[in-house]
Design a protein around this motif. Sequence first.
Motif, PDB file in Angstrom:
ATOM      1  N   SER A 177      -9.859 -36.771 -55.099  1.00  0.00           N
ATOM      2  CA  SER A 177     -11.163 -36.812 -54.441  1.00  0.00           C
ATOM      3  C   SER A 177     -11.322 -35.674 -53.433  1.00  0.00           C
ATOM      4  CB  SER A 177     -11.327 -38.146 -53.707  1.00  0.00           C
ATOM      5  OG  SER A 177     -12.467 -38.140 -52.871  1.00  0.00           O
ATOM      6  N   PRO A 178     -12.562 -35.209 -53.208  1.00  0.00           N
ATOM      7  CA  PRO A 178     -12.800 -34.255 -52.126  1.00  0.00           C
ATOM      8  C   PRO A 178     -12.836 -34.902 -50.749  1.00  0.00           C
ATOM      9  CG  PRO A 178     -14.866 -34.754 -53.228  1.00  0.00           C
ATOM     10  CD  PRO A 178     -13.783 -35.447 -54.015  1.00  0.00           C
ATOM     11  N   PRO A 222     -18.652 -44.254 -37.071  1.00  0.00           N
ATOM     12  CA  PRO A 222     -19.278 -43.394 -36.062  1.00  0.00           C
ATOM     13  C   PRO A 222     -19.904 -42.168 -36.716  1.00  0.00           C
ATOM     14  CG  PRO A 222     -17.136 -44.159 -35.290  1.00  0.00           C
ATOM     15  CD  PRO A 222     -17.253 -44.587 -36.729  1.00  0.00           C
ATOM     16  N   LYS A 223     -21.063 -41.797 -36.213  1.00  0.00           N
ATOM     17  CA  LYS A 223     -21.877 -40.758 -36.841  1.00  0.00           C
ATOM     18  C   LYS A 223     -21.125 -39.438 -37.014  1.00  0.00           C
ATOM     19  CE  LYS A 223     -26.553 -38.783 -36.546  1.00  0.00           C
ATOM     20  NZ  LYS A 223     -26.191 -37.377 -36.650  1.00  0.00           N
ATOM     21  N   GLU A 224     -20.271 -39.098 -36.059  1.00  0.00           N
ATOM     22  CA  GLU A 224     -19.588 -37.812 -36.153  1.00  0.00           C
ATOM     23  C   GLU A 224     -18.661 -37.741 -37.367  1.00  0.00           C
ATOM     24  OE1 GLU A 224     -17.330 -40.294 -32.978  1.00  0.00           O
ATOM     25  OE2 GLU A 224     -19.402 -39.906 -33.603  1.00  0.00           O
ATOM     26  N   TRP A 225     -18.167 -38.880 -37.820  1.00  0.00           N
ATOM     27  CA  TRP A 225     -17.313 -38.882 -39.009  1.00  0.00           C
ATOM     28  C   TRP A 225     -18.144 -38.623 -40.263  1.00  0.00           C
ATOM     29  CZ3 TRP A 225     -12.035 -39.147 -39.451  1.00  0.00           C
ATOM     30  CH2 TRP A 225     -11.334 -39.390 -38.266  1.00  0.00           C
ATOM     31  N   ALA A 226     -19.315 -39.201 -40.337  1.00  0.00           N
ATOM     32  CA  ALA A 226     -20.192 -38.933 -41.474  1.00  0.00           C
ATOM     33  C   ALA A 226     -20.682 -37.495 -41.452  1.00  0.00           C
ATOM     34  CB  ALA A 226     -21.368 -39.898 -41.472  1.00  0.00           C
ATOM     35  N   PHE A 229     -22.028 -33.239 -50.484  1.00  0.00           N
ATOM     36  CA  PHE A 229     -22.331 -33.955 -51.724  1.00  0.00           C
ATOM     37  C   PHE A 229     -23.723 -33.628 -52.247  1.00  0.00           C
ATOM     38  CE2 PHE A 229     -19.376 -36.551 -49.192  1.00  0.00           C
ATOM     39  CZ  PHE A 229     -18.266 -36.478 -50.029  1.00  0.00           C
ATOM     40  N   ASP A 230     -24.253 -32.520 -51.780  1.00  0.00           N
ATOM     41  CA  ASP A 230     -25.595 -32.126 -52.202  1.00  0.00           C
ATOM     42  C   ASP A 230     -25.655 -31.783 -53.683  1.00  0.00           C
ATOM     43  OD1 ASP A 230     -26.384 -32.522 -49.623  1.00  0.00           O
ATOM     44  OD2 ASP A 230     -26.716 -30.406 -49.145  1.00  0.00           O
ATOM     45  N   ASP A 231     -24.522 -31.473 -54.299  1.00  0.00           N
ATOM     46  CA  ASP A 231     -24.504 -31.157 -55.736  1.00  0.00           C
ATOM     47  C   ASP A 231     -24.574 -32.411 -56.600  1.00  0.00           C
ATOM     48  OD1 ASP A 231     -24.386 -28.481 -55.235  1.00  0.00           O
ATOM     49  OD2 ASP A 231     -22.215 -28.315 -55.485  1.00  0.00           O
ATOM     50  N   ALA A 290     -17.963 -41.354 -47.237  1.00  0.00           N
ATOM     51  CA  ALA A 290     -16.805 -40.460 -47.106  1.00  0.00           C
ATOM     52  C   ALA A 290     -16.270 -40.487 -45.681  1.00  0.00           C
ATOM     53  CB  ALA A 290     -17.198 -39.036 -47.513  1.00  0.00           C
ATOM     54  N   GLY A 291     -17.179 -40.446 -44.709  1.00  0.00           N
ATOM     55  CA  GLY A 291     -16.751 -40.544 -43.318  1.00  0.00           C
ATOM     56  C   GLY A 291     -16.046 -41.861 -43.035  1.00  0.00           C
TER      57      GLY A 291
END
Length: 783
Positions: free
Chosen positions: A58-59, A243-247, A254-256, A310-311
Amino acid sequence: MSVVEYPEGTAFTGVVGRTAEESSPAWPARTRAPKGSPNVLFIVLDDTGFGQLGCFGSPIETPNLDALAANGLRYNNMHTTALCSPSRSCVITGRNHHSNAMACITELATGYPGYSGIVPFENGYLSEILLGHGYNTYAVGKWHLIPSSQETAAGPYDRWPLGRGFERFYGFLGGDTSQWNPDLIYDNHQVEPPATPAEGYHLTPDLVDKASRFVADAKQIDPDKPFFLYFATGATHAPHHVPKEWADKYAGKFDDGWDAYRTGTHARQQELGIVPVDAELSRHDPDVPGWETLSDDERKLYAREMEVFAGFLSHTDHHIGKLLDFLREIGEFDNTLIMVVSDNGASAEGGLTGTTNEAQFFNNAPEPVEESLAVIDEIGGPKHFNHYPWGWTWAGNTPFRRWKRETYRGGSSDPFIVHWPDRITAKGEVRTQYAHIIDMVPTVLDLLQLDAPSTIRGVAQSPIQGVSFAHTLDDAVAETNHHTQYFEMFGHRSIYHDGWRAVCPWPGASFSEAGVPFGAPISAETLSKLDATGWELYHVAEDFAETRDVAADHRDLLIAMIGRWYVEAGKYDVMPVDGSALTRMISEKPLLAAPRDSYVYYPGTQSLPYFASPKVLNRPHSITADVEIPEHGAEGVLLCQGSAAGGYTLFLQDGKLHYVHNYVAREYFRVESNDAVPSGHHALRYEFEPTGELSLANGKGSPGRMQLYVDGALVAEADAPYTTPAMFNPGALTCGANPGSPITPDYEGLFPFTGTIHHVTVDVSGETIEDSEAQMKAAMARQ
């Protein structure tokens, strides 16, 4: 000389005479593990797919789990049951899930031997075994191994963690919980989180902290005593809270889209040796749209939902690293046998479009993309119960097809890591031997050189059904000991035997191809048709990801495999084959108390889980609070059920009586009194009278009239156009306060009632519903 039996089962070996001078003392001997015995740590992840850990291609960054893999072993052929409670029962007993009466999650139990959700005592837990051999035993995190009706303060507690061989427990008993405002149990009682989200609280670091403290508590007293720690995170099950900073670390990653994720992950898996170099990637799932077909808004939303997931996974890995660091600090890391596994493949409970509230999925009430997009910056925070869409589920199980709840490899094949520096000489290698999570217990016993006990606390034990894979730790080419394994989940069936896998999907290979939704029941006629024409056959020894159905070329083998499935089904209590989900969810379950129509609750008591509380949805019911309001007035919750994800709450605010029904966090249906309730002793009452039918197909429960009464006098009424159709999730019922996230934005925090509640009565008989129209006319006439 007297002979006295001691609790440890040893006889007194001294001498008892007339006086101490004529006697010789002797202490009862306690069982101690041999010096140097390894600790055992199970790390059980939730809904983490085969292609979601960094060390499995996984990335997503998981450096601490990757380090375990680099210094230990990865197994690419480990299998689960495809669902959480069933898998967890296998992990801890070494028996198949139907043998554990855990055919499904405990909330969907039915009254058949393999389906009751009540793990029999003859299927002993590893905790019970190791406790008897001188280990400390701890369970931290998710339990989900008892029927909801037994998750209450009335007990019985004999199947709670402390009743099944664990000496300490900290976590939650149900299937999921908010990571920001969790439902927590400490040993055998409910507790509130030690801090709030605003103060930086999150469940995962709290679990790590408690696990470390449990171990430290004992090690400072008896440093040579080994421990067994069952550490089961709430992650990465929904809600995907982080927490937002992890996301934000994954912004744009993952825009692709999910097609690109699968292609890249599959290539890395081949490079890492996780999948064979000639393994094909499974087909594009018919239930998943191509990324290029989505609108810009959809791609923006879905990419963010994956960034949050992912975060969440990286955050979980980070705090698992804290637990591993603690073991290093106390000198126990190298002599700890660690096994890391997920309970099933990635979850599809976010639906086709994902959701900011998983309860919408369970109630068939998905929100439009526009509504989700409007709160995109809040996803992952305390206000939502979010889950990504099917596309990311499918990608998370790369290279396999399908997902959790289905017995293709995407649902039942999971990442598995074994790490033990003091014993395993191979480092960073991949093992390909076939294994199933029922093999974990016998492998531990094999490595610890312990026999499975014939009895535990006087109960004769059933044979352990798994087999050890200990011989594969040092031998990459050793033959597997596990030759045959059946699977069944919601009527979705499969069987493995010596490199071949037969699969009978239900309702089909995909929902779009079947034209039937998940959870449809299976009739006898349908089952016969499925057995005649519905089975697929894969030579997984050569076709790793089940890409080529060769049933037509090997008809005789397929027939033999189907027959073998029925043999295994008969052996392990799999029958009857039951594909239904909704029927299992809404069917009446036996409660511990005698059936009744009236339930009385008191303030300051523990919350009740949803399936142990009276069912009020889509039926006439009343809630009556017997209260004392002081001269200066009072405010706060009288009775509530649910959370910010959905529920109802009856409360006083600004002196007035209020009721709010939170419809899956999308709409709020309210009724409130015009005047303040005066001081003194009062009966404050809410009544609901359905005025239409439930429409689950449209995600809408019964419409109805909501009425408020003070001392029998109607003071307000309003109509709800519809209500919640199936369930509240989370759905705890509490008297006198609103623990967890507030059900309505009309108040904050616990909002405890500041007057006196004598009791609150919930009546579901339907006989006490008042004639609100007549009462309202009478009230108006008096004015």
